[in-house]
Design an enzyme around this catalytic site. Structure first.
Site, mmCIF file in Angstrom:
data_model
loop_
_atom_site.group_PDB
_atom_site.id
_atom_site.type_symbol
_atom_site.label_atom_id
_atom_site.label_comp_id
_atom_site.label_asym_id
_atom_site.label_seq_id
_atom_site.Cartn_x
_atom_site.Cartn_y
_atom_site.Cartn_z
ATOM 1 N N THR A 45 0.830 -1.211 0.000
ATOM 2 C CA THR A 45 0.000 0.000 0.000
ATOM 3 C C THR A 45 0.861 1.256 0.000
ATOM 4 O O THR A 45 0.637 2.184 -0.789
ATOM 5 C CB THR A 45 -0.921 0.005 1.229
ATOM 6 O OG1 THR A 45 -1.708 -1.190 1.242
ATOM 7 C CG2 THR A 45 -1.852 1.204 1.213
ATOM 8 N N TYR A 108 -13.251 -4.350 -2.370
ATOM 9 C CA TYR A 108 -14.478 -3.948 -3.040
ATOM 10 C C TYR A 108 -15.484 -5.093 -3.164
ATOM 11 O O TYR A 108 -16.676 -4.918 -2.919
ATOM 12 C CB TYR A 108 -14.193 -3.360 -4.424
ATOM 13 C CG TYR A 108 -15.426 -2.764 -5.096
ATOM 14 C CD1 TYR A 108 -15.874 -1.494 -4.750
ATOM 15 C CD2 TYR A 108 -16.145 -3.484 -6.045
ATOM 16 C CE1 TYR A 108 -17.011 -0.960 -5.337
ATOM 17 C CE2 TYR A 108 -17.275 -2.954 -6.635
ATOM 18 C CZ TYR A 108 -17.707 -1.692 -6.282
ATOM 19 O OH TYR A 108 -18.833 -1.174 -6.863
ATOM 20 N N TYR A 134 -2.873 -10.254 3.966
ATOM 21 C CA TYR A 134 -2.868 -8.853 4.383
ATOM 22 C C TYR A 134 -4.308 -8.426 4.626
ATOM 23 O O TYR A 134 -5.110 -8.360 3.694
ATOM 24 C CB TYR A 134 -2.206 -8.008 3.301
ATOM 25 C CG TYR A 134 -2.114 -6.516 3.572
ATOM 26 C CD1 TYR A 134 -2.309 -5.976 4.839
ATOM 27 C CD2 TYR A 134 -1.821 -5.647 2.532
ATOM 28 C CE1 TYR A 134 -2.210 -4.611 5.062
ATOM 29 C CE2 TYR A 134 -1.715 -4.279 2.740
ATOM 30 C CZ TYR A 134 -1.915 -3.771 4.002
ATOM 31 O OH TYR A 134 -1.819 -2.411 4.209
ATOM 32 N N ARG A 139 -9.290 -0.156 4.159
ATOM 33 C CA ARG A 139 -9.088 0.081 2.723
ATOM 34 C C ARG A 139 -9.870 -0.886 1.845
ATOM 35 O O ARG A 139 -10.276 -0.545 0.740
ATOM 36 C CB ARG A 139 -7.599 -0.001 2.378
ATOM 37 C CG ARG A 139 -6.771 1.116 2.999
ATOM 38 C CD ARG A 139 -5.316 1.013 2.584
ATOM 39 N NE ARG A 139 -4.509 2.062 3.179
ATOM 40 C CZ ARG A 139 -4.325 3.280 2.671
ATOM 41 N NH1 ARG A 139 -4.913 3.605 1.545
ATOM 42 N NH2 ARG A 139 -3.561 4.163 3.282
ATOM 43 N N LYS A 162 -0.512 -10.168 7.995
ATOM 44 C CA LYS A 162 -0.295 -8.782 8.401
ATOM 45 C C LYS A 162 -1.657 -8.259 8.820
ATOM 46 O O LYS A 162 -2.540 -8.030 7.991
ATOM 47 C CB LYS A 162 0.274 -7.948 7.250
ATOM 48 C CG LYS A 162 0.399 -6.466 7.596
ATOM 49 C CD LYS A 162 0.826 -5.623 6.402
ATOM 50 C CE LYS A 162 0.843 -4.136 6.770
ATOM 51 N NZ LYS A 162 1.212 -3.275 5.623
ATOM 52 N N ILE A 204 5.061 -4.886 10.092
ATOM 53 C CA ILE A 204 5.326 -4.383 8.754
ATOM 54 C C ILE A 204 5.030 -2.894 8.808
ATOM 55 O O ILE A 204 3.870 -2.489 8.919
ATOM 56 C CB ILE A 204 4.493 -5.112 7.691
ATOM 57 C CG1 ILE A 204 4.872 -6.605 7.660
ATOM 58 C CG2 ILE A 204 4.721 -4.492 6.308
ATOM 59 C CD1 ILE A 204 4.097 -7.441 6.678
#
Length: 208
Positions: A45, A108, A134, A139, A162, A204
């Site tokens: 990201t 999405y 992840y 997001r 993560k 991370i």
């Protein structure tokens, strides 16, 4: 043995006049190595993954690994909300010499549990590299349930997550539900100490 412990840097991707500045990427990577960082994420990201083309990502993976050699592990960001796209990018990253993959959950689409398991299983079957799930619901619009981690932890090359959900309680739940070999890394710099204190392997990091 965990894939890594301590701090892994989510490296920025530098640009110049609208194009990826590969020489500057190497300078940034050198700075990380000189500072004692032994693992970085490329095209995560923070590395502008949504705005990079596949060819730019693959060039970044290839150059980063050629530059770092054995001095630094290169984790390639290869997630997509399109499973077939994620598979293609992941296999290509492996061919570029990446050491591991960071695969964000399908954004999405808001997949159900069975869909999440199918997505990650399809990727894992096509590569031999270690895969880090992840989870970043702020997001993607979806918070991966602990039960999905538990199911995916049975796949040998899915080695951990993560976790960037901001839930400390969830860290404990993952540690209790999944085998010891399934690692948890924090995804929020401000929660590094709580994550490690609850059995996480490290962070991370954006700040680093």
């Amino acid at each position: 043995k965990p894939l890594f412990t301590g701090v892994c840097t989510a490296l920025v991707t530098p640009f110049l006049s609208g194009r990826v500045n590969y020489p500057m990427m190497e300078q940034l990577l050198a700075r990380q190595i000189e500072s004692g960082i032994t693992t970085v994420v490329i095209a995560g990201t923070t590395g502008e993954a949504p705005t990079l083309t596949d060819s730019e990502k693959l060039e970044l993976f290839l150059r980063a690994k050629e530059f770092a050699g054995d001095a630094c592990m290169i984790i390639a960001g290869t997630g997509s909300n399109d499973t077939s796209h994620a598979v293609r990018l992941s296999t290509a990253a492996e061919n570029c010499g990446a050491d591991a993959l960071l695969v964000v959950s399908p954004y999405y689409n808001k997949a159900n549990n069975a869909g999440l398991i199918a997505h990650y299983t399809a990727i894992a079957r096509q590569v031999t590299l270690p895969i880090i799930i992840y989870n970043v619901p702020s997001r993607t619009g979806l918070d991966i349930p602990v039960s999905v981690y538990q199911a995916l932890s049975e796949i040998p090359n899915i080695v951990g997550v993560k976790e960037a959900s901001k839930s400390i309680t969830k860290i404990t739940q993952i540690r209790n539900a999944c085998p010891a070999g399934f690692s948890v890394w924090g995804g929020n710099d401000d929660l590094a100490v709580p994550v490690v204190s609850l059995g996480g392997q490290g962070l991370i990091s954006v700040v680093s």
